[in-house]
Design a protein around this motif. Sequence first.
Motif, PDB file in Angstrom:
ATOM      1  N   LYS A 215      -2.438 -22.304  10.920  1.00 22.77           N
ATOM      2  CA  LYS A 215      -1.772 -22.655   9.653  1.00 22.77           C
ATOM      3  C   LYS A 215      -2.496 -22.022   8.466  1.00 22.77           C
ATOM      4  O   LYS A 215      -3.733 -22.038   8.423  1.00 22.77           O
TER       5      LYS A 215
ATOM      6  N   SER B 127     -12.283 -28.800  14.507  1.00 23.50           N
ATOM      7  CA  SER B 127     -13.533 -28.026  14.398  1.00 23.50           C
ATOM      8  C   SER B 127     -14.776 -28.906  14.293  1.00 23.50           C
ATOM      9  O   SER B 127     -15.807 -28.605  14.882  1.00 23.50           O
TER      10      SER B 127
ATOM     11  N   GLY C  30      -9.069 -24.892  13.967  1.00 24.65           N
ATOM     12  CA  GLY C  30      -8.673 -23.929  12.946  1.00 24.65           C
ATOM     13  C   GLY C  30      -9.856 -23.218  12.316  1.00 24.65           C
ATOM     14  O   GLY C  30     -10.144 -22.058  12.617  1.00 24.65           O
TER      15      GLY C  30
ATOM     16  N   ARG D 193      -9.795 -22.368   5.081  1.00 29.54           N
ATOM     17  CA  ARG D 193      -8.429 -22.092   4.628  1.00 29.54           C
ATOM     18  C   ARG D 193      -8.383 -22.018   3.111  1.00 29.54           C
ATOM     19  O   ARG D 193      -9.080 -22.750   2.427  1.00 29.54           O
TER      20      ARG D 193
HETATM   21  C1  LIG Z   1      -5.441 -28.298  10.427  1.00 34.15           C
HETATM   22  C2  LIG Z   1      -5.346 -29.138  11.645  1.00 34.15           C
HETATM   23  C3  LIG Z   1      -6.274 -29.004  12.698  1.00 34.15           C
HETATM   24  C4  LIG Z   1      -7.450 -28.029  12.668  1.00 34.15           C
HETATM   25  O1  LIG Z   1      -8.427 -28.465  11.801  1.00 34.15           O
HETATM   26  P1  LIG Z   1      -9.823 -27.657  11.627  1.00 34.15           P
HETATM   27  O2  LIG Z   1     -10.725 -28.652  11.008  1.00 34.15           O
HETATM   28  O3  LIG Z   1      -9.542 -26.485  10.757  1.00 34.15           O
HETATM   29  O4  LIG Z   1     -10.274 -27.252  12.985  1.00 34.15           O
HETATM   30  C5  LIG Z   1      -6.098 -29.800  13.813  1.00 34.15           C
HETATM   31  N1  LIG Z   1      -5.086 -30.680  13.906  1.00 34.15           N
HETATM   32  C6  LIG Z   1      -4.168 -30.834  12.934  1.00 34.15           C
HETATM   33  C7  LIG Z   1      -3.086 -31.824  13.106  1.00 34.15           C
HETATM   34  C8  LIG Z   1      -4.273 -30.072  11.773  1.00 34.15           C
HETATM   35  O5  LIG Z   1      -3.357 -30.235  10.798  1.00 34.15           O
END
Ligand SMILES: *Cc1c(COP(=O)(O)O)cnc(C)c1O
Length: 230
Positions: free
Chosen positions: A35, A199, A216, A223
């Motif tokens: 995302k 993460s 992510g 991001r």
């Molecule tokens: C953005 C998101 C993640 C990933 O989060 P990170 O901390 O960047 O790894 C996982 N699950 C959902 C539902 C998210 O919206």
Amino acid sequence: MSITENLKQVCERIVSAEQRAGRAIGSVRLLAVSKTYPMEAVREAFGAGQLAFGENKVQELAVKAPQLPEAEWHLIGHLQSNKARVALAHATWIHSVDSVELVRRLQRIAKEDDRKASLLLEVNVSGEASKFGMASEAVEEAVLAAQEGPCPCVGLMTVAPAMAAETELHRIFAQLRTLRDTVAAHVGTPLPHLSMGMSGDMEIAIAEGATIVRIGTAIFGQRDYSKTGN
Ligand SMILES: *Cc1c(COP(=O)(O)O)cnc(C)c1O
């Protein structure tokens, strides 16, 4: 650090956590949460061997998935019922099914459009008022409703509160696993998947039985929400 190097490190973190938990190597799948990141980042990860990508918005999923149809696309963010058809057109996994009504709607549309997706029920185990997800009490009915259509319910998903302490995270993830065990035994269906861990908390989630971690920032970097309007 490049995306390829980050991916390698994340895979190593997963293997170490599997070993520490006494779990089989390869029992945890990595979902790369793309995302807000551009397609070139997704392509780099795909080129490095990453197959599955998660998006939290249906619109962004619908733009990105057709550009890389060889990948496996997962919807992980809140799904409004009027976007169920678009979600099913682009995702083969939906982690954010949060009501019995949404289960029924997805099954009806999947039949009409001849689509199929693996469904995970998002549960708000922490009971936080701000969080999406169904109450634990609603899960069994949703699993039963899923048995009426072409999309199998394959497990449960949760998002832990961002600021939770380690003991609290253990408690939340263990609660999701216990709920899964209870419902699976009662309904007599396996529910093999637990989608939990991001993460910052993936090691704890793996220790508590995660089969899919949604990562992510540890892969793609921080991001920049200002650019995407997310
Ligand atoms: C953005 C998101 C993640 C990933 O989060 P990170 O901390 O960047 O790894 C996982 N699950 C959902 C539902 C998210 O919206």
